[in-house]
Design a protein around this motif. Structure first.
Motif, mmCIF file in Angstrom:
data_model
loop_
_atom_site.group_PDB
_atom_site.id
_atom_site.type_symbol
_atom_site.label_atom_id
_atom_site.label_comp_id
_atom_site.label_asym_id
_atom_site.label_seq_id
_atom_site.Cartn_x
_atom_site.Cartn_y
_atom_site.Cartn_z
ATOM 1 N N PHE A 1 -5.062 -9.596 -4.698
ATOM 2 C CA PHE A 1 -5.292 -9.049 -3.353
ATOM 3 C C PHE A 1 -4.751 -7.632 -3.321
ATOM 4 O O PHE A 1 -3.609 -7.376 -3.728
ATOM 5 C CB PHE A 1 -4.595 -9.887 -2.290
ATOM 6 C CG PHE A 1 -4.832 -9.390 -0.891
ATOM 7 C CD1 PHE A 1 -6.002 -9.716 -0.218
ATOM 8 C CD2 PHE A 1 -3.909 -8.581 -0.246
ATOM 9 C CE1 PHE A 1 -6.240 -9.259 1.066
ATOM 10 C CE2 PHE A 1 -4.135 -8.115 1.035
ATOM 11 C CZ PHE A 1 -5.310 -8.460 1.690
ATOM 12 N N LEU A 2 -5.557 -6.716 -2.811
ATOM 13 C CA LEU A 2 -5.173 -5.310 -2.778
ATOM 14 C C LEU A 2 -5.007 -4.829 -1.341
ATOM 15 O O LEU A 2 -5.901 -4.991 -0.514
ATOM 16 C CB LEU A 2 -6.234 -4.460 -3.488
ATOM 17 C CG LEU A 2 -6.035 -2.935 -3.438
ATOM 18 C CD1 LEU A 2 -4.728 -2.526 -4.115
ATOM 19 C CD2 LEU A 2 -7.223 -2.227 -4.094
ATOM 20 N N ASN A 3 -3.855 -4.228 -1.054
ATOM 21 C CA ASN A 3 -3.576 -3.608 0.238
ATOM 22 C C ASN A 3 -3.204 -2.151 0.002
ATOM 23 O O ASN A 3 -2.249 -1.862 -0.722
ATOM 24 C CB ASN A 3 -2.431 -4.336 0.953
ATOM 25 C CG ASN A 3 -1.990 -3.597 2.201
ATOM 26 O OD1 ASN A 3 -2.740 -3.451 3.147
ATOM 27 N ND2 ASN A 3 -0.749 -3.099 2.193
ATOM 28 N N THR A 4 -3.954 -1.239 0.608
ATOM 29 C CA THR A 4 -3.705 0.197 0.406
ATOM 30 C C THR A 4 -3.236 0.891 1.676
ATOM 31 O O THR A 4 -3.401 2.097 1.834
ATOM 32 C CB THR A 4 -4.993 0.888 -0.098
ATOM 33 O OG1 THR A 4 -6.073 0.618 0.824
ATOM 34 C CG2 THR A 4 -5.379 0.392 -1.473
ATOM 35 N N SER A 5 -2.638 0.148 2.606
ATOM 36 C CA SER A 5 -2.243 0.705 3.900
ATOM 37 C C SER A 5 -1.312 1.898 3.753
ATOM 38 O O SER A 5 -0.465 1.946 2.850
ATOM 39 C CB SER A 5 -1.560 -0.369 4.748
ATOM 40 O OG SER A 5 -2.462 -1.376 5.121
ATOM 41 N N LEU A 6 -1.452 2.840 4.675
ATOM 42 C CA LEU A 6 -0.554 3.984 4.739
ATOM 43 C C LEU A 6 0.645 3.690 5.633
ATOM 44 O O LEU A 6 1.672 4.361 5.548
ATOM 45 C CB LEU A 6 -1.304 5.207 5.264
ATOM 46 C CG LEU A 6 -2.545 5.621 4.459
ATOM 47 C CD1 LEU A 6 -3.192 6.853 5.078
ATOM 48 C CD2 LEU A 6 -2.191 5.877 3.003
ATOM 49 N N THR A 7 0.512 2.718 6.514
ATOM 50 C CA THR A 7 1.611 2.265 7.363
ATOM 51 C C THR A 7 1.374 0.811 7.704
ATOM 52 O O THR A 7 0.234 0.398 7.937
ATOM 53 C CB THR A 7 1.723 3.113 8.644
ATOM 54 O OG1 THR A 7 2.757 2.585 9.476
ATOM 55 C CG2 THR A 7 0.426 3.107 9.417
ATOM 56 N N VAL B 1 -9.668 -8.718 -4.242
ATOM 57 C CA VAL B 1 -10.101 -8.925 -2.866
ATOM 58 C C VAL B 1 -9.418 -7.916 -1.947
ATOM 59 O O VAL B 1 -8.209 -7.682 -2.047
ATOM 60 C CB VAL B 1 -9.786 -10.359 -2.396
ATOM 61 C CG1 VAL B 1 -10.187 -10.549 -0.936
ATOM 62 C CG2 VAL B 1 -10.505 -11.379 -3.266
ATOM 63 N N VAL B 2 -10.209 -7.339 -1.064
ATOM 64 C CA VAL B 2 -9.687 -6.469 -0.003
ATOM 65 C C VAL B 2 -10.196 -7.015 1.322
ATOM 66 O O VAL B 2 -11.402 -7.107 1.534
ATOM 67 C CB VAL B 2 -10.139 -5.012 -0.181
ATOM 68 C CG1 VAL B 2 -9.622 -4.151 0.976
ATOM 69 C CG2 VAL B 2 -9.671 -4.451 -1.515
ATOM 70 N N LEU B 3 -9.291 -7.440 2.190
ATOM 71 C CA LEU B 3 -9.641 -7.869 3.545
ATOM 72 C C LEU B 3 -8.856 -6.983 4.494
ATOM 73 O O LEU B 3 -7.638 -7.113 4.620
ATOM 74 C CB LEU B 3 -9.290 -9.338 3.772
ATOM 75 C CG LEU B 3 -10.246 -10.389 3.206
ATOM 76 C CD1 LEU B 3 -9.731 -11.798 3.504
ATOM 77 C CD2 LEU B 3 -11.638 -10.214 3.768
ATOM 78 N N SER B 4 -9.545 -6.092 5.174
ATOM 79 C CA SER B 4 -8.835 -5.093 5.965
ATOM 80 C C SER B 4 -9.782 -4.457 6.971
ATOM 81 O O SER B 4 -11.009 -4.478 6.802
ATOM 82 C CB SER B 4 -8.272 -4.004 5.045
ATOM 83 O OG SER B 4 -7.758 -2.915 5.766
ATOM 84 N N ARG C 1 -5.906 4.460 8.588
ATOM 85 C CA ARG C 1 -4.539 3.941 8.517
ATOM 86 C C ARG C 1 -4.382 2.871 7.460
ATOM 87 O O ARG C 1 -3.284 2.677 6.927
ATOM 88 C CB ARG C 1 -4.129 3.388 9.898
ATOM 89 C CG ARG C 1 -2.677 2.968 9.986
ATOM 90 C CD ARG C 1 -2.333 2.487 11.379
ATOM 91 N NE ARG C 1 -2.922 1.211 11.681
ATOM 92 C CZ ARG C 1 -2.376 0.039 11.337
ATOM 93 N NH1 ARG C 1 -1.254 -0.009 10.647
ATOM 94 N NH2 ARG C 1 -2.963 -1.092 11.683
ATOM 95 N N LYS C 2 -5.461 2.191 7.122
ATOM 96 C CA LYS C 2 -5.425 1.136 6.113
ATOM 97 C C LYS C 2 -5.618 1.687 4.695
ATOM 98 O O LYS C 2 -5.753 0.913 3.741
ATOM 99 C CB LYS C 2 -6.499 0.094 6.412
ATOM 100 C CG LYS C 2 -6.229 -0.709 7.679
ATOM 101 C CD LYS C 2 -4.961 -1.536 7.570
ATOM 102 C CE LYS C 2 -4.748 -2.416 8.786
ATOM 103 N NZ LYS C 2 -3.531 -3.260 8.662
ATOM 104 N N GLY C 3 -5.626 3.001 4.565
ATOM 105 C CA GLY C 3 -5.675 3.605 3.236
ATOM 106 C C GLY C 3 -6.999 3.426 2.519
ATOM 107 O O GLY C 3 -7.036 3.383 1.276
ATOM 108 N N ILE C 4 -8.097 3.355 3.250
ATOM 109 C CA ILE C 4 -9.400 3.146 2.621
ATOM 110 C C ILE C 4 -9.787 4.336 1.746
ATOM 111 O O ILE C 4 -10.513 4.181 0.754
ATOM 112 C CB ILE C 4 -10.471 2.866 3.696
ATOM 113 C CG1 ILE C 4 -10.058 1.637 4.531
ATOM 114 C CG2 ILE C 4 -11.827 2.626 3.060
ATOM 115 C CD1 ILE C 4 -9.798 0.391 3.714
#
Length: 472
Positions: free
Chosen positions: A296-302, A220-223, A228-231
């Protein structure tokens, strides 16, 4: 103490000031609402001052539990933020602060022009100020340089600063110049009015769903779908994951400028049956999306804190995230796999997470119980009250002290901000003459939560109150 205000602290009248509030939904918006609601439950009076968010949302609205919101008729320019208003905002602010008998202003977010101006104007009224920084910013691009200088100018006049993580604290201290340099020119210490209070959530809203016996692993990706969120990382790694792990499906919720990149990637690799795009997801629907997943996947750069990661972990998902900002402070290491913000390492971390969840090494119920014990809004509210208590006791600073602090910004920025401060002071004196305080109407009574709830429901549970709204 869990009920009412602390024994050493009298109830306060607090004004939350920010550009970011409901009906827009996000981390700052939710933080301001939840903190306000819990302060009201503990006996304080809280109002919110923000800008209009739609043509018909101007004036005063009420939110449960008796939270009064002033929507000032200023139009946002981008991402719910307004341009600096200065002299046009002061008449509104002066009227509200005087009528509501406000003791303390709590401003939120570095990009909130209203928050900065609220702190700048507050000392004319002898009102104490607190600022909460929710984000991380860089130091090497034009936008960051200008934002940081504005933050430094504002924090010259603030009484207390709150950050949501220790990494965020270091970032804010450097950007806002909240440190003292020793005589040797090398040793520096953070000033003692900078605090760390993490974000929180309501665990009951993120109960884990029923366990599935399926072999499918849903990521799941919720962003917000933005750079900035590393998409871009997600666009690069998703096809590789789908090729290497046939049992994996992606569930992506959110909207933003990078949505088109995800759609093009899905079309290019013909992954329509493996990657489901949900579009914008309301916060009230977040749990229903999360419980469909395993990881859950978060790829944020900051990321200063990462409330979405916390909500996902509370819903029982195993987390994978880039190792950025304050994210490493959120969860125990056995509940999350970290990766550097680069494609190959994100691929590795996702593969590690897949083996953990398929091997039965992650217990969703245990994860939920741990988050429930770690993050609690009552605890956050109590810690915030300690900050309020400390700043209320500080002596008042006069205009000359404020000028001296402002001139310390440097040979260029110092005089500019000092001129703004002096002009602002003169306009305030003009308003005091034009509309004396003894000619203003005052709010003589406020609704307590029980009285407000009775009014909303009325004798008929179907009664509609046009200016009253409920936030779940």
């Amino acid at each position: 103490m869990r009920n009412g205000t602390s024994a050493t602290m009298a109830p306060l009248s607090i004004a939350m000031i920010t550009d970011f509030f409901y009906p827009n939904v996000g981390g700052v918006e939710n933080h301001v609402y939840m903190l306000s609601a819990n302060l009201i439950k503990r006996g304080h009076k809280v109002i919110v001052i923000t800008h209009s968010h739609a043509p018909d949302r101007v004036g005063i609205r009420w939110l449960v539990p008796s939270l009064k919101v002033y929507y000032i008729p200023f139009v946002p320019i981008a991402s719910s933020a307004t341009l600096p208003n200065f002299l046009t905002f002061l008449p509104y602010l002066r009227t509200i602060l005087i009528r509501e008998h406000i003791h303390l202003i709590h401003a939120h977010a570095s990009l909130s022009a209203l928050g900065h101006e609220g702190i700048l104007h507050s000392h004319f009224f002898g009102i104490r100020t607190v600022f909460t920084d929710h984000s991380l910013f860089g130091f090497d691009d034009a936008a960051s340089i200008l934002t940081n200088k504005l933050l430094a100018a504002t924090l010259r006049h603030v009484d207390g600063v709150i950050c949501v993580s220790h990494t965020g604290r270091e970032n804010t201290v450097l950007r806002g110049e909240l440190y003292d340099v020793a005589e040797d020119g090398e040793t520096w210490t953070i000033r003692n009015h900078v605090y760390v209070i993490p974000n929180a959530l309501i665990p009951q809203h993120f109960q884990p769903g029923p366990q599935s016996n399926s072999d499918t692993v849903t990521i799941v990706v919720l962003s917000r779908l933005a750079y900035r969120k590393g998409i871009d990382l997600l666009v690069a790694v998703a096809p590789r994951i789908c090729k290497a792990f046939p049992e994996v499906r992606f569930l992506i919720g959110g909207d933003g400028p990078k949505r088109i990149d995800l759609l093009q990637m899905r079309e290019k690799y013909q992954l329509q049956d493996r990657i489901e795009m949900l579009g914008p997801v309301k916060h009230t629907e977040a749990r229903s999306v999360l419980i469909r997943g395993t990881i859950f996947l978060n790829t944020s750069l900051t990321e200063s804190f990462g409330i979405a990661i916390l909500e996902a972990a509370c819903a029982g998902l195993y987390a994978v995230s880039t190792r950025v900002g304050g994210v490493p402070e959120i969860l125990p290491e056995e509940m999350i796999s970290f990766a550097e913000p680069e494609e190959d390492d994100v691929f590795r971390a996702i593969g590690e997470a897949i083996s953990i969840v398929k091997g039965g090494k992650h217990d969703p119920i245990l994860a939920h119980n741990r988050i429930r014990d770690f993050y609690d809004w009552e605890d956050v509210t109590e810690r915030t009250e300690v900050v309020y208590d400390n700043v209320i006791k500080l002596p008042h600073t006069d205009i000359w002290q404020r000028i001296q602090r402002t001139m310390g910004l440097g040979p260029f920025a110092g005089p500019i901000y000092t001129i703004i401060l002096i002009v602002n002071c003169m306009f305030f004196l003009f308003l005091e003459w034009w509309l004396p305080r003894d000619q203003m109407d005052f709010v003589t009574e406020d609704w307590d939560p029980k009285k407000f709830a009775d009014f909303v429901m009325g004798e008929d549970e179907h009664t509609q109150v046009g200016s009253t709204e409920s936030i779940p």
